[in-house]
Design a protein around this motif. Sequence first.
Motif, PDB file in Angstrom:
ATOM      1  N   ASP A 198       0.823  -1.214   0.000  1.00  0.00           N
ATOM      2  CA  ASP A 198       0.000   0.000   0.000  1.00  0.00           C
ATOM      3  C   ASP A 198       0.857   1.264   0.000  1.00  0.00           C
ATOM      4  N   GLY A 199       1.896   1.265  -0.826  1.00  0.00           N
ATOM      5  CA  GLY A 199       2.734   2.445  -0.944  1.00  0.00           C
ATOM      6  C   GLY A 199       3.745   2.600   0.167  1.00  0.00           C
ATOM      7  N   GLY A 200       3.762   1.689   1.145  1.00  0.00           N
ATOM      8  CA  GLY A 200       4.725   1.746   2.246  1.00  0.00           C
ATOM      9  C   GLY A 200       5.537   0.468   2.319  1.00  0.00           C
ATOM     10  N   LEU A 201       6.202   0.279   3.436  1.00  0.00           N
ATOM     11  CA  LEU A 201       7.056  -0.892   3.625  1.00  0.00           C
ATOM     12  C   LEU A 201       6.654  -1.644   4.885  1.00  0.00           C
ATOM     13  N   VAL A 202       6.818  -2.976   4.820  1.00  0.00           N
ATOM     14  CA  VAL A 202       6.604  -3.855   5.966  1.00  0.00           C
ATOM     15  C   VAL A 202       7.873  -4.674   6.151  1.00  0.00           C
ATOM     16  N   GLU A 203       8.395  -4.697   7.386  1.00  0.00           N
ATOM     17  CA  GLU A 203       9.580  -5.493   7.687  1.00  0.00           C
ATOM     18  C   GLU A 203       9.179  -6.739   8.476  1.00  0.00           C
ATOM     19  N   PHE A 204       9.816  -7.867   8.132  1.00  0.00           N
ATOM     20  CA  PHE A 204       9.628  -9.120   8.869  1.00  0.00           C
ATOM     21  C   PHE A 204      10.884  -9.365   9.706  1.00  0.00           C
ATOM     22  N   LEU A 205      10.662  -9.530  11.012  1.00  0.00           N
ATOM     23  CA  LEU A 205      11.777  -9.717  11.944  1.00  0.00           C
ATOM     24  C   LEU A 205      11.696 -11.094  12.594  1.00  0.00           C
ATOM     25  N   ARG A 206      12.874 -11.676  12.877  1.00  0.00           N
ATOM     26  CA  ARG A 206      12.935 -12.930  13.652  1.00  0.00           C
ATOM     27  C   ARG A 206      13.449 -12.602  15.045  1.00  0.00           C
ATOM     28  N   VAL A 207      12.655 -12.985  16.035  1.00  0.00           N
ATOM     29  CA  VAL A 207      12.993 -12.718  17.435  1.00  0.00           C
ATOM     30  C   VAL A 207      12.825 -14.018  18.220  1.00  0.00           C
ATOM     31  N   PRO A 208      13.432 -14.129  19.418  1.00  0.00           N
ATOM     32  CA  PRO A 208      13.192 -15.319  20.245  1.00  0.00           C
ATOM     33  C   PRO A 208      11.689 -15.507  20.461  1.00  0.00           C
ATOM     34  N   ALA A 209      11.230 -16.733  20.299  1.00  0.00           N
ATOM     35  CA  ALA A 209       9.790 -17.002  20.373  1.00  0.00           C
ATOM     36  C   ALA A 209       9.193 -16.573  21.700  1.00  0.00           C
ATOM     37  N   ASP A 210       9.996 -16.715  22.799  1.00  0.00           N
ATOM     38  CA  ASP A 210       9.445 -16.375  24.108  1.00  0.00           C
ATOM     39  C   ASP A 210       9.500 -14.881  24.402  1.00  0.00           C
ATOM     40  N   ARG A 211      10.007 -14.078  23.445  1.00  0.00           N
ATOM     41  CA  ARG A 211      10.074 -12.632  23.676  1.00  0.00           C
ATOM     42  C   ARG A 211       9.139 -11.850  22.756  1.00  0.00           C
ATOM     43  N   VAL A 212       8.345 -12.587  21.963  1.00  0.00           N
ATOM     44  CA  VAL A 212       7.427 -11.899  21.053  1.00  0.00           C
ATOM     45  C   VAL A 212       6.439 -11.026  21.826  1.00  0.00           C
ATOM     46  N   GLY A 213       5.912 -11.558  22.938  1.00  0.00           N
ATOM     47  CA  GLY A 213       4.957 -10.795  23.743  1.00  0.00           C
ATOM     48  C   GLY A 213       5.580  -9.532  24.303  1.00  0.00           C
ATOM     49  N   ASP A 214       6.839  -9.648  24.780  1.00  0.00           N
ATOM     50  CA  ASP A 214       7.516  -8.462  25.312  1.00  0.00           C
ATOM     51  C   ASP A 214       7.699  -7.403  24.218  1.00  0.00           C
TER      52      ASP A 214
END
Length: 701
Positions: A515-531
């Motif tokens: 939609d005219g902008g950018l989206v980044e996909f990040l990999r983080v520790p699974a147990d820190r996604v909530g934080d």
Amino acid sequence: MDTRQTLLAVGASERTRLIHEGLRTRHGYRVESVGGPSEGPGRPELSGAVAAAVSTGTASTEVVGALVAPAAGRAGVRAVRDRAPDLPVVALHEDPGEVGATLAAGASHATRLPSGGSSDAADGPPAAALRDAADEVAAAFDALADAPGTDTGEADTAAVPRGEGSTTAFENGASTAFDEFLPAVADRLSDLLYVYEPDGTMLSWNDRLVAVTGYDPDEIATMEPTSFIAPEDRDRIATAIGRTVEAGRTQATADLLTADGERIPYEFTGAVLETGDDRTVIAGTGRDITERRRRERVLERQADRLETLNHINAVIREVNEALVRTETREGIETAVCERLADAEPYRFVWIGEFDHGGNGVVPRSHAGEGGEYLVERADAPSEWATAAAAMRDGEVKVVDRMTADAENAARPAEAVEHGHHSAAGIPLRYRGRTYGVLCVYAPRPGAFDDRERSVLRELGETIGYAISAAERRHALLTDAVTEVELALEAPGATYVDASAAIDAAVRLDGVVERDGGLVEFLRVPADRVGDLRSHAAEAGVAVTPVAERGDEGVVRVRVDDRSLAALVADYGGTLTGGTAESGRGSATVALPTGTSARGLIDRIDEAYGGRVSLRAQREGEPVGVSGLRFREGLDESLTARQREAVETSHHAGFFEWPRVSTAEEVADLLDIAAPTFHEHLRHAQRKLVAAYLESDGTQTS
């Protein structure tokens, strides 16, 4: 004089009694007062008194006229006219503004009543002036009585020379009823009024001519009409006077020249008049048109500005058309310079950029007249102060007038020698990046007003966008790249900030346009996604979980044009990788060969407040010599939705086995229905396979 002649004195005051006395003692009139003193009686009583006085006339007392005092005014004049319509009436007045109304009431003549004087100061100057006024009144009655064509003392109007729309004095030596009225009006006008003979002899003029020109009446009497005109306009005005004699009237404009040498624009009119003794004279007026000229100049400037802006907009449309057809930066710069310099209002145009040290400006392309000025400065890049200021501040900079002390002007005297009298520096910027400066020169001072600057500012942004697009095309079509490795600290890049927020390792998995902008996909520790989601929510940033892959979680973050990926893309580069831990990280960027890595680093450093540095720079080729060409061809065939569906599916693990995300889950990430997702994906897969087979030389249907 026949002592039997009687004058009726209508209304009286201390001053008018001195006039009455003069009429008796110096001219032999019998003066009979009618009405009360000072303010005078009311009209009914006055009318009766006049009627009684007229009716008492005998063989030894002939009533030959009426003298109306200011106290009686128009009422006194009408009272006389009611009972003696043919009786000559002379009205005394104190205000020239009352003359017209008095004459309209029926007075035959109007005479000014001198101020001052009383019976107690019979020998003083005011009293003498009043007795002199008695002489004027007597002369008026004599003239009215002697005027031919009447037995009642009524003036002969045939003796009045009249032109169309004009009224002048009697030529029989006597004053008329308008003798004081018209001069009083003429002297109060702001226009010049004058009468002269066709040979140029000045006959009469109003006080305004004296006041405006500064010549005294004796001087004016010896001058000709053209003597009041500026030398360069005299022949034209002399011709206009000749036309007046031939055609009867004319009109012309010229500068009036005063005694002090001041020039004032005037509009002159003239009309031929025939006098009662068959003489021809020219009556004229002059009107100061300074304000009209000022308004005309304002309108002319506005019209010129509008024409200039229309022309500039037309040129800009041509530039935009050229930008669409041009695919290289060099071609864009050449097209812009040639189009702008090819027509008014500009004379010379060039485009430049900072030198390698960032201390001066070096030209890249130029066109137009006066280019020697640019060539002569080729060895002095630091002198282009206006251009450097425009790039440094990101604003249009203007030198309105090339003078010896012109601010930011490079050798202004030499610029003027080459025909450059004003200049503008326009930064070529797009999404925060400055690609150079457009310098435009005009052959007149003050050529760049606020509206023109605004239009040129938009042109600079358009050129910046075109150069950016050309560099991105170059990046897709070139095989050779420069790989740059950067060191970063938080705050700054999205994934570096994320690592600081959760004090853990974060890796950039990929970037997708949406939609005219950018989206980044990040990999983080699974147990820190909530934080991470909690910290992001406090900062107003939405973090969406995408998938889990073992002990790692994949999240999606919508970023703005200050993101590292956006900054790199503006330079035609690709953010190929990035890792971070606890607020410190690195980034790998692939730039097309020839793109300034230093410029990119400076731009990131500016955006992130000095928290970026260069770790390494390597020249090389990407994996697969024809890979970028393959990608460019595929990008052209895919729609934005199809490309987004493929990239999001990849980062969400949809293509892995077993699948990390289902079609429904990916569709939710895309905010579309599952059948729509399948449709986009199928079309994209078909085009991908077709592009691969065609690039291998295999024909597909």
